[in-house]
Design a protein around this motif. Structure first.
Motif, PDB file in Angstrom:
ATOM      1  N   ALA A 236       0.991  -1.091   0.094  1.00 18.29           N
ATOM      2  CA  ALA A 236       0.040   0.057   0.039  1.00 18.29           C
ATOM      3  C   ALA A 236       0.541   1.542   0.239  1.00 18.29           C
ATOM      4  CB  ALA A 236      -1.552  -0.026   1.654  1.00 18.29           C
ATOM      5  N   TYR A 237       1.904   1.249   0.742  1.00 22.71           N
ATOM      6  CA  TYR A 237       2.535   2.894   1.323  1.00 22.71           C
ATOM      7  C   TYR A 237       3.536   2.946  -0.449  1.00 22.71           C
ATOM      8  CZ  TYR A 237       6.678  -0.413   2.614  1.00 22.71           C
ATOM      9  OH  TYR A 237       7.298  -1.177   2.671  1.00 22.71           O
ATOM     10  N   VAL A 238       3.774   1.786  -1.248  1.00 26.80           N
ATOM     11  CA  VAL A 238       4.303   2.424  -2.450  1.00 26.80           C
ATOM     12  C   VAL A 238       3.321   2.278  -3.350  1.00 26.80           C
ATOM     13  CG1 VAL A 238       5.634   1.169  -4.260  1.00 26.80           C
ATOM     14  CG2 VAL A 238       6.078   0.557  -2.073  1.00 26.80           C
ATOM     15  N   ARG A 239       2.290   2.248  -3.612  1.00 29.06           N
ATOM     16  CA  ARG A 239       1.229   2.475  -4.261  1.00 29.06           C
ATOM     17  C   ARG A 239       0.784   4.098  -3.985  1.00 29.06           C
ATOM     18  NH1 ARG A 239      -1.193  -1.760  -7.681  1.00 29.06           N
ATOM     19  NH2 ARG A 239      -1.406   0.438  -8.863  1.00 29.06           N
ATOM     20  N   ASN A 240       0.803   4.939  -3.200  1.00 27.56           N
ATOM     21  CA  ASN A 240       0.387   5.710  -2.085  1.00 27.56           C
ATOM     22  C   ASN A 240       1.648   6.646  -2.157  1.00 27.56           C
ATOM     23  OD1 ASN A 240      -0.975   7.525  -0.337  1.00 27.56           O
ATOM     24  ND2 ASN A 240       0.867   7.665   0.633  1.00 27.56           N
ATOM     25  N   ASN A 241       2.749   6.369  -2.223  1.00 23.71           N
ATOM     26  CA  ASN A 241       3.895   7.048  -2.456  1.00 23.71           C
ATOM     27  C   ASN A 241       3.586   7.346  -3.914  1.00 23.71           C
ATOM     28  OD1 ASN A 241       4.275   7.251   0.044  1.00 23.71           O
ATOM     29  ND2 ASN A 241       6.446   5.795  -0.493  1.00 23.71           N
ATOM     30  N   LEU A 242       3.273   6.606  -4.655  1.00 20.82           N
ATOM     31  CA  LEU A 242       3.491   7.154  -6.377  1.00 20.82           C
ATOM     32  C   LEU A 242       2.224   7.678  -6.562  1.00 20.82           C
ATOM     33  CD1 LEU A 242       4.998   6.456  -8.849  1.00 20.82           C
ATOM     34  CD2 LEU A 242       3.593   4.426  -9.847  1.00 20.82           C
ATOM     35  N   GLY A 243       1.509   7.799  -6.017  1.00 19.86           N
ATOM     36  CA  GLY A 243      -0.040   9.276  -6.544  1.00 19.86           C
ATOM     37  C   GLY A 243       0.541  10.170  -5.849  1.00 19.86           C
ATOM     38  N   VAL A 244       1.113  10.518  -4.658  1.00 18.94           N
ATOM     39  CA  VAL A 244       1.972  11.111  -4.381  1.00 18.94           C
ATOM     40  C   VAL A 244       2.509  12.242  -5.598  1.00 18.94           C
ATOM     41  CG1 VAL A 244       3.350  12.855  -2.515  1.00 18.94           C
ATOM     42  CG2 VAL A 244       1.208  11.038  -1.741  1.00 18.94           C
ATOM     43  N   ALA A 262      -3.730   1.962  -3.468  1.00 22.06           N
ATOM     44  CA  ALA A 262      -3.479   1.473  -2.280  1.00 22.06           C
ATOM     45  C   ALA A 262      -3.746   1.244  -1.341  1.00 22.06           C
ATOM     46  CB  ALA A 262      -2.649   2.939  -1.847  1.00 22.06           C
ATOM     47  N   VAL A 263      -5.318   1.922  -1.383  1.00 20.17           N
ATOM     48  CA  VAL A 263      -6.851   1.550  -0.651  1.00 20.17           C
ATOM     49  C   VAL A 263      -7.081  -0.038  -0.807  1.00 20.17           C
ATOM     50  CG1 VAL A 263      -8.699   1.963  -0.599  1.00 20.17           C
ATOM     51  CG2 VAL A 263      -7.405   3.744  -0.593  1.00 20.17           C
ATOM     52  N   ASP A 264      -6.844  -0.555  -1.825  1.00 17.81           N
ATOM     53  CA  ASP A 264      -7.325  -2.306  -2.022  1.00 17.81           C
ATOM     54  C   ASP A 264      -5.740  -2.939  -1.323  1.00 17.81           C
ATOM     55  OD1 ASP A 264      -9.586  -0.865  -3.498  1.00 17.81           O
ATOM     56  OD2 ASP A 264      -8.790  -1.867  -5.775  1.00 17.81           O
ATOM     57  N   ALA A 265      -5.311  -2.315  -1.542  1.00 21.74           N
ATOM     58  CA  ALA A 265      -3.309  -2.877  -1.005  1.00 21.74           C
ATOM     59  C   ALA A 265      -3.578  -2.702   0.816  1.00 21.74           C
ATOM     60  CB  ALA A 265      -2.745  -2.945  -1.189  1.00 21.74           C
ATOM     61  N   GLY A 266      -4.399  -1.686   1.241  1.00 17.85           N
ATOM     62  CA  GLY A 266      -4.482  -2.133   2.948  1.00 17.85           C
ATOM     63  C   GLY A 266      -4.261  -1.028   3.419  1.00 17.85           C
ATOM     64  N   ASP A 267      -3.982  -0.139   2.877  1.00 19.98           N
ATOM     65  CA  ASP A 267      -4.045   1.691   2.780  1.00 19.98           C
ATOM     66  C   ASP A 267      -4.045   2.093   4.482  1.00 19.98           C
ATOM     67  OD1 ASP A 267      -4.609   4.542   2.486  1.00 19.98           O
ATOM     68  OD2 ASP A 267      -6.481   3.989   2.612  1.00 19.98           O
ATOM     69  N   ALA A 272      -4.448   6.982   1.353  1.00 18.67           N
ATOM     70  CA  ALA A 272      -4.516   6.828   0.211  1.00 18.67           C
ATOM     71  C   ALA A 272      -6.293   7.935   0.110  1.00 18.67           C
ATOM     72  CB  ALA A 272      -4.835   5.944  -0.197  1.00 18.67           C
ATOM     73  N   MET A 273      -6.987   6.729   0.851  1.00 22.12           N
ATOM     74  CA  MET A 273      -7.997   7.584   1.201  1.00 22.12           C
ATOM     75  C   MET A 273      -8.235   8.942   1.521  1.00 22.12           C
ATOM     76  SD  MET A 273     -11.482   6.318   0.501  1.00 22.12           S
ATOM     77  CE  MET A 273     -11.249   4.465   0.780  1.00 22.12           C
TER      78      MET A 273
END
Length: 303
Positions: A236-244, A262-267, A272-273
């Motif tokens: 989740a934190y990898v996908r969130n950081n890329l989103g940022v 990121a939400v789907d991965a656990g967030d 992310a939400m």
């Protein structure tokens, strides 16, 4: 009898060597020497590091019992039963208190059981008994980072780099510590070198990307974070950081997709939400139907 003892000793040594390559920590493999020198801007301390061998509360343990406990502990570790491994490995260590590798594996089992204080003590004790293994110092640095002991993590990383100057994992742990100490230039030197040494390591790539975001360089962060996404697509934190990084460079639709992932991965922590809501998500109960209604430049939330 001598033949039997010899076979037992050989078997224990072979077991230790066979497992040595597999028990390296958080999924990051140790890199071989790739012929890349550490830049001169990365200083490696040669100051002595004081560690204490942990004392066990267990009394004397029969060698036969200790050997069986070692075998059982290794099996439990490999099966993912880390709490059970800790129990057995404590017996194994008590039966052979001078065995650095037994203490090392106990430290890893304690770390994987989330007992970081005990893990630090065991790994430091193993390093005291045998300071010639870079992986012991690397995992000690990793645990100290987990304990927010950044200075101790740097010291342990330097010990590893003294043994293997091209260790991407040691540079990663050193870079993590520098990042948390807000020593950005030193963190960048360490993490960029680690990334060059092991370009497919998703953990290193993520830490480098996070640093670049924090340094106000989200465009530069995209390349390593896309590598991290490729290697760790369900973290989740990898996908969130890329989103940022996407959001801060104006790529809002791509940012939304990463926040959804990121939400789907656990967030963990809900960052992310919160970003999706901030961007104008129309439905936060079903991430598959989220749309972005706002594209204004607003602060993005990093891990």
């Amino acid at each position: 009898m001598r033949t039997i003892l010899s076979l037992l000793a050989t078997g224990a040594l072979m077991t230790a060597c066979a497992h040595d390559a597999n028990h390296d920590g958080d999924g990051a493999s140790l890199s071989a020497d790739q012929g890349t020198a550490v830049p001169t801007s990365l200083s490696v301390s040669t100051a002595p590091l004081t560690v204490n061998v942990p004392e066990t509360s267990l009394g004397p343990v029969d060698p036969v019992v200790a050997r069986k406990a070692w075998k059982d502990g290794v099996t439990r570790f490999d099966d993912g039963d880390y709490a059970g491994a800790v129990t057995q490995l404590k017996l194994a260590v008590a039966g052979a208190p001078g065995d650095a590798y037994r203490l090392y594996l106990l430290g890893l089992a304690q770390w994987k059981s989330n007992d970081l204080g005990a893990a630090e003590s065991s790994l430091a004790g193993s390093a005291k008994l045998d300071g010639s293994r870079a992986k012991t110092w690397i995992n000690l640095a990793r645990v100290r980072n987990g304990l927010n002991d950044r200075t101790g993590a740097i010291e342990a990383s330097d010990k590893a780099l003294g043994l293997d100057p091209t260790s991407a994992d040691a540079l990663h742990q050193k870079g993590r510590a520098f990042l948390e100490l807000n020593r950005g230039d030193e963190a960048q030197d360490a993490l960029k070198t680690a990334h060059d040494l092991d370009p497919d390591n998703g953990y290193i790539a993520n830490t480098l990307g996070l640093l670049l975001i924090q340094m106000g360089r989200p465009a530069d962060a995209i390349e390593p974070l896309e590598v991290a996404k490729l290697r760790l697509p369900h973290v989740a934190y990898v996908r969130n950081n890329l989103g940022v990084a996407y959001e801060r460079t104006g790529r809002m639709e791509e940012a939304k997709l990463e926040y959804v992932a990121a939400v789907d991965a656990g967030d963990m922590g809900g960052k992310a939400m919160k970003s999706l809501v901030r961007l104008g998500a129309t439905d936060t109960t079903d991430t598959s139907g989220i749309t972005v209604a706002a594209t204004e430049a607003v602060p993005a939330d990093t891990k």
